[in-house]
Scaffold this motif. Structure first.
Motif, PDB file in Angstrom:
ATOM      1  N   TYR A 277     -57.405 -42.112  42.259  1.00  0.00           N
ATOM      2  CA  TYR A 277     -58.299 -42.685  41.244  1.00  0.00           C
ATOM      3  C   TYR A 277     -58.434 -41.763  40.032  1.00  0.00           C
ATOM      4  O   TYR A 277     -58.452 -42.217  38.887  1.00  0.00           O
ATOM      5  N   THR A 278     -58.525 -40.456  40.276  1.00  0.00           N
ATOM      6  CA  THR A 278     -58.625 -39.496  39.170  1.00  0.00           C
ATOM      7  C   THR A 278     -57.386 -39.577  38.281  1.00  0.00           C
ATOM      8  O   THR A 278     -57.480 -39.544  37.049  1.00  0.00           O
ATOM      9  N   THR A 279     -56.202 -39.719  38.911  1.00  0.00           N
ATOM     10  CA  THR A 279     -54.941 -39.840  38.169  1.00  0.00           C
ATOM     11  C   THR A 279     -54.954 -41.077  37.277  1.00  0.00           C
ATOM     12  O   THR A 279     -54.546 -41.019  36.111  1.00  0.00           O
ATOM     13  N   VAL A 280     -55.434 -42.195  37.818  1.00  0.00           N
ATOM     14  CA  VAL A 280     -55.455 -43.453  37.055  1.00  0.00           C
ATOM     15  C   VAL A 280     -56.467 -43.362  35.912  1.00  0.00           C
ATOM     16  O   VAL A 280     -56.186 -43.779  34.777  1.00  0.00           O
ATOM     17  N   VAL A 281     -57.653 -42.825  36.195  1.00  0.00           N
ATOM     18  CA  VAL A 281     -58.691 -42.673  35.155  1.00  0.00           C
ATOM     19  C   VAL A 281     -58.147 -41.830  34.000  1.00  0.00           C
ATOM     20  O   VAL A 281     -58.251 -42.204  32.827  1.00  0.00           O
ATOM     21  N   HIS A 282     -57.559 -40.696  34.341  1.00  0.00           N
ATOM     22  CA  HIS A 282     -57.035 -39.803  33.308  1.00  0.00           C
ATOM     23  C   HIS A 282     -55.845 -40.438  32.581  1.00  0.00           C
ATOM     24  O   HIS A 282     -55.725 -40.357  31.353  1.00  0.00           O
ATOM     25  N   ALA A 293     -60.082 -47.153  31.878  1.00  0.00           N
ATOM     26  CA  ALA A 293     -60.416 -45.911  32.594  1.00  0.00           C
ATOM     27  C   ALA A 293     -61.819 -46.002  33.177  1.00  0.00           C
ATOM     28  O   ALA A 293     -62.053 -45.636  34.337  1.00  0.00           O
ATOM     29  N   ARG A 294     -62.771 -46.498  32.400  1.00  0.00           N
ATOM     30  CA  ARG A 294     -64.147 -46.652  32.866  1.00  0.00           C
ATOM     31  C   ARG A 294     -64.226 -47.666  33.998  1.00  0.00           C
ATOM     32  O   ARG A 294     -64.941 -47.456  34.988  1.00  0.00           O
ATOM     33  N   ARG A 295     -63.441 -48.749  33.876  1.00  0.00           N
ATOM     34  CA  ARG A 295     -63.462 -49.781  34.909  1.00  0.00           C
ATOM     35  C   ARG A 295     -62.952 -49.227  36.243  1.00  0.00           C
ATOM     36  O   ARG A 295     -63.525 -49.504  37.303  1.00  0.00           O
ATOM     37  N   VAL A 296     -61.870 -48.458  36.180  1.00  0.00           N
ATOM     38  CA  VAL A 296     -61.333 -47.854  37.408  1.00  0.00           C
ATOM     39  C   VAL A 296     -62.316 -46.836  37.977  1.00  0.00           C
ATOM     40  O   VAL A 296     -62.500 -46.747  39.198  1.00  0.00           O
ATOM     41  N   PHE A 297     -62.968 -46.085  37.083  1.00  0.00           N
ATOM     42  CA  PHE A 297     -63.979 -45.104  37.505  1.00  0.00           C
ATOM     43  C   PHE A 297     -65.103 -45.805  38.272  1.00  0.00           C
ATOM     44  O   PHE A 297     -65.534 -45.341  39.331  1.00  0.00           O
ATOM     45  N   THR A 311     -62.675 -35.531  38.960  1.00  0.00           N
ATOM     46  CA  THR A 311     -62.699 -36.884  38.388  1.00  0.00           C
ATOM     47  C   THR A 311     -63.582 -36.918  37.151  1.00  0.00           C
ATOM     48  O   THR A 311     -63.199 -37.462  36.105  1.00  0.00           O
ATOM     49  N   TYR A 312     -64.769 -36.334  37.265  1.00  0.00           N
ATOM     50  CA  TYR A 312     -65.672 -36.281  36.107  1.00  0.00           C
ATOM     51  C   TYR A 312     -65.040 -35.472  34.971  1.00  0.00           C
ATOM     52  O   TYR A 312     -65.149 -35.845  33.793  1.00  0.00           O
ATOM     53  N   ASN A 313     -64.363 -34.377  35.310  1.00  0.00           N
ATOM     54  CA  ASN A 313     -63.706 -33.577  34.277  1.00  0.00           C
ATOM     55  C   ASN A 313     -62.668 -34.404  33.520  1.00  0.00           C
ATOM     56  O   ASN A 313     -62.585 -34.350  32.292  1.00  0.00           O
ATOM     57  N   ALA A 314     -61.877 -35.178  34.287  1.00  0.00           N
ATOM     58  CA  ALA A 314     -60.851 -36.022  33.671  1.00  0.00           C
ATOM     59  C   ALA A 314     -61.491 -37.073  32.769  1.00  0.00           C
ATOM     60  O   ALA A 314     -61.022 -37.325  31.651  1.00  0.00           O
ATOM     61  N   PHE A 315     -62.571 -37.697  33.244  1.00  0.00           N
ATOM     62  CA  PHE A 315     -63.243 -38.755  32.488  1.00  0.00           C
ATOM     63  C   PHE A 315     -63.903 -38.187  31.226  1.00  0.00           C
ATOM     64  O   PHE A 315     -63.810 -38.778  30.144  1.00  0.00           O
ATOM     65  N   ILE A 316     -64.546 -37.041  31.365  1.00  0.00           N
ATOM     66  CA  ILE A 316     -65.186 -36.397  30.205  1.00  0.00           C
ATOM     67  C   ILE A 316     -64.136 -36.015  29.164  1.00  0.00           C
ATOM     68  O   ILE A 316     -64.333 -36.204  27.961  1.00  0.00           O
ATOM     69  N   GLN A 317     -63.003 -35.498  29.624  1.00  0.00           N
ATOM     70  CA  GLN A 317     -61.926 -35.152  28.698  1.00  0.00           C
ATOM     71  C   GLN A 317     -61.427 -36.378  27.938  1.00  0.00           C
ATOM     72  O   GLN A 317     -61.199 -36.328  26.721  1.00  0.00           O
ATOM     73  N   VAL A 318     -61.268 -37.488  28.649  1.00  0.00           N
ATOM     74  CA  VAL A 318     -60.829 -38.749  28.039  1.00  0.00           C
ATOM     75  C   VAL A 318     -61.821 -39.196  26.966  1.00  0.00           C
ATOM     76  O   VAL A 318     -61.426 -39.586  25.858  1.00  0.00           O
ATOM     77  N   SER A 344     -66.200 -24.444  35.291  1.00  0.00           N
ATOM     78  CA  SER A 344     -65.807 -23.952  33.966  1.00  0.00           C
ATOM     79  C   SER A 344     -64.935 -24.968  33.225  1.00  0.00           C
ATOM     80  O   SER A 344     -65.021 -25.086  31.999  1.00  0.00           O
ATOM     81  N   THR A 345     -64.121 -25.727  33.972  1.00  0.00           N
ATOM     82  CA  THR A 345     -63.280 -26.753  33.332  1.00  0.00           C
ATOM     83  C   THR A 345     -64.148 -27.825  32.695  1.00  0.00           C
ATOM     84  O   THR A 345     -63.871 -28.276  31.570  1.00  0.00           O
ATOM     85  N   THR A 346     -65.203 -28.250  33.389  1.00  0.00           N
ATOM     86  CA  THR A 346     -66.120 -29.261  32.841  1.00  0.00           C
ATOM     87  C   THR A 346     -66.663 -28.789  31.493  1.00  0.00           C
ATOM     88  O   THR A 346     -66.616 -29.526  30.496  1.00  0.00           O
ATOM     89  N   TYR A 347     -67.181 -27.583  31.476  1.00  0.00           N
ATOM     90  CA  TYR A 347     -67.777 -27.047  30.248  1.00  0.00           C
ATOM     91  C   TYR A 347     -66.724 -26.847  29.155  1.00  0.00           C
ATOM     92  O   TYR A 347     -66.963 -27.148  27.985  1.00  0.00           O
ATOM     93  N   ASN A 348     -65.553 -26.341  29.541  1.00  0.00           N
ATOM     94  CA  ASN A 348     -64.513 -26.092  28.540  1.00  0.00           C
ATOM     95  C   ASN A 348     -64.060 -27.376  27.856  1.00  0.00           C
ATOM     96  O   ASN A 348     -63.835 -27.404  26.642  1.00  0.00           O
TER      97      ASN A 348
END
Length: 490
Positions: A277-282, A293-297, A311-318, A344-348
């Motif tokens: 799911y993380t792969t598809v969202v990203h 992406a939001r729908r799959v999330f 998953t949240y990191n990928a979605f936030i980056q998107v 740290s990835t989330t914040y970065n």
């Protein structure tokens, strides 16, 4: 500017640890002491190499392999000092290096391309019966490949037995992985996999590595051939196999094929996991399909698959890249409400998104907020902020942030120096050229090898701004680094 630069490179003032006793009975809370690994790293950075051994012998701490490993990690971006620290503990009365510490030292020597020291350390490991082990050779081959010597890395793999370490399936998979991740999958395929897969009895992991290698260079048809060959040899693909291929389709921009592959996975009742799911969202997000992406999330939660921090990191980056940074902040706050601990990835990712839209003050707020979540800013965090400050021509502010890095023992890496040196050429000021030269000298002292272009650019800047004496110093440094000086009249 020059005053600021001098302050950055001047040694820190040494203040007494205890204040004189006062008659005032009012007590004040003492500042929190740094953890022992940070304190030792700071001591190593400040201490002269000639006195370091004696200083460490007297240091009041119980030396353990774990503590030494942590200090080596802090000193990672100052390779010469890290190796000095390691060597200084060689003859300590109550401590002996463990295999893990030797591995760290081997890795640092490899990054410095100091191969003589690297192989001396390997010989010492064998003398002390601490290895070398497959992990050691994984480190060595990775360092040779990173230095552009993949053929040498393959020879080292086949010479492992000469150092008392037998090649087996795991070490075979490791060399395949090192080559594939450096986008040398064709070399891995032709020189190793096709020739030796029978000898080492290649397993599912081996085939997954090769499939991922083809996906990394966007050759998904070759990855699918690997999948077919697995089936022919009686090896069942795992969820890792399917996730590699799914990510490969997205990476190659084959969005339709990726979606169809995902639907086939569901149709075949594959146990779709959070990685899928993380792969598809990203994947959808990077392609600009934010709504999908939001729908799959949302769908994954409905299917009973809980999002991970990744998953949240990928979605936030998107959201930062393709939507709106305020929506990314909302997703971040939602993550906190649901009890997730950002890393740290989330914040970065979020800080980069804020910097990109020019909201530097908000980015700095999140940088401070990291500490509240027991997540200290790392070198990537600082690099993001420094880069965007430099892009905005806020040179003094970028140097101030750079100065803060050393205050918290976050040592700059090669990217940090390259970002700052490039920024010094924006205003074409004499003082800025001096700062660029000082940065160059510092990065060389810390074991980083600048490109010839960087040397020549700084030399040109110094000559054009009338700093000929400093230019001569840079020329001497260039010669010592093996970068031949140009024929210039000084």
């Amino acid at each position: 500017m020059l005053i600021l630069a001098n302050r950055l490179w001047s040694p820190r003032s040494t203040k007494p640890l205890l204040k004189p006793i006062s008659c005032n009975l009012t007590t004040t809370a003492s500042p929190p002491q740094p953890p022992p690994d940070a304190a030792i790293a700071d001591l190593v950075l400040k201490t002269d190499s000639q006195t370091l051994t004696r200083t460490l012998e007297k240091y009041p701490v119980e030396w353990t392999p774990d503590l030494v490993d942590r200090v080596l990690k802090i000193l990672w971006n100052h390779g010469p000092k890290a190796l000095q620290f390691f060597k200084s503990l060689d003859h300590h009365l109550t401590y002996s290096h463990a295999a893990s510490s030797f591995d760290h030292a081997v890795d640092i020597a490899g990054r410095l391309r100091d191969y003589k020291t690297l192989w001396t350390l390997v010989a010492r490991m064998r003398t002390h019966r601490l290895g070398p082990n497959p992990k050691t050779f994984s480190i060595i081959t990775e360092r040779y490949v990173a230095a552009g010597k993949p053929d040498r890395a393959i020879k080292i793999f086949f010479s492992m037995h000469e150092h008392g370490c037998v090649q087996e399936l795991n070490s075979f998979n490791t060399i395949l992985d090192v080559l594939c991740k450096s986008k040398r999958v064709e070399m891995a395929d032709n020189k190793l996999f096709k020739v030796f897969r029978g000898r080492f009895r290649a397993d599912t992991v081996s085939y997954n590595i090769m499939a991922n290698g083809w996906c990394l260079i966007k050759r998904t048809p070759k990855a699918l051939e690997v999948l077919k060959e697995m089936a022919k040899r009686g090896l069942n693909p795992t969820m890792t196999t399917y996730n590699i291929l799914l990510k490969g389709f997205f990476r190659a921009g084959q969005i339709k094929e990726a979606w169809e592959f995902f639907l086939q996975m569901k149709k075949r009742k594959c146990e779709i996991d959070v990685v899928t799911y993380t792969t598809v969202v990203h994947g959808f997000g990077v392609a600009g399909e934010v709504r999908k992406a939001r729908r799959v999330f949302d769908e994954m939660i409905g299917e009973g698959v809980l999002p991970s921090v990744a998953t949240y990191n990928a979605f936030i980056q998107v959201l930062c890249k393709k939507d709106n940074v305020d929506n990314a902040i909302s997703a971040f706050e939602e993550m906190l409400r649901k009890g997730y601990m950002p890393n740290s990835t989330t914040y970065n990712v979020l800080i980069r998104g804020l910097c990109h839209v020019g909201r530097m003050e908000k980015a700095m707020e999140f940088m401070e907020r990291m500490k509240d979540d027991e997540c200290e800013p790392n070198v990537q965090t600082y690099n993001v902020v420094i880069r965007y400050l430099c892009d905005a021509e806020e040179i003094e502010k970028s140097l101030n942030v750079f100065g803060k890095m050393r205050d918290v023992n976050c040592l700059p890496n090669l990217d940090t120096y390259n970002i700052l040196i490039s920024a010094m050429f924006v205003r074409k000021k004499s003082d800025d050229m001096l700062v660029a030269g000082k940065l160059l000298i510092e990065m060389v002292e810390r074991g980083f090898l600048p490109r010839k272009f960087t040397f020549n650019r700084i030399l040109d800047g110094l000559f054009l701004t009338g700093n000929q004496d400093f230019a001569k110093e840079i020329l001497r440094l260039q010669s010592r680094c093996g970068r031949l000086p140009r024929r210039l009249k000084l």
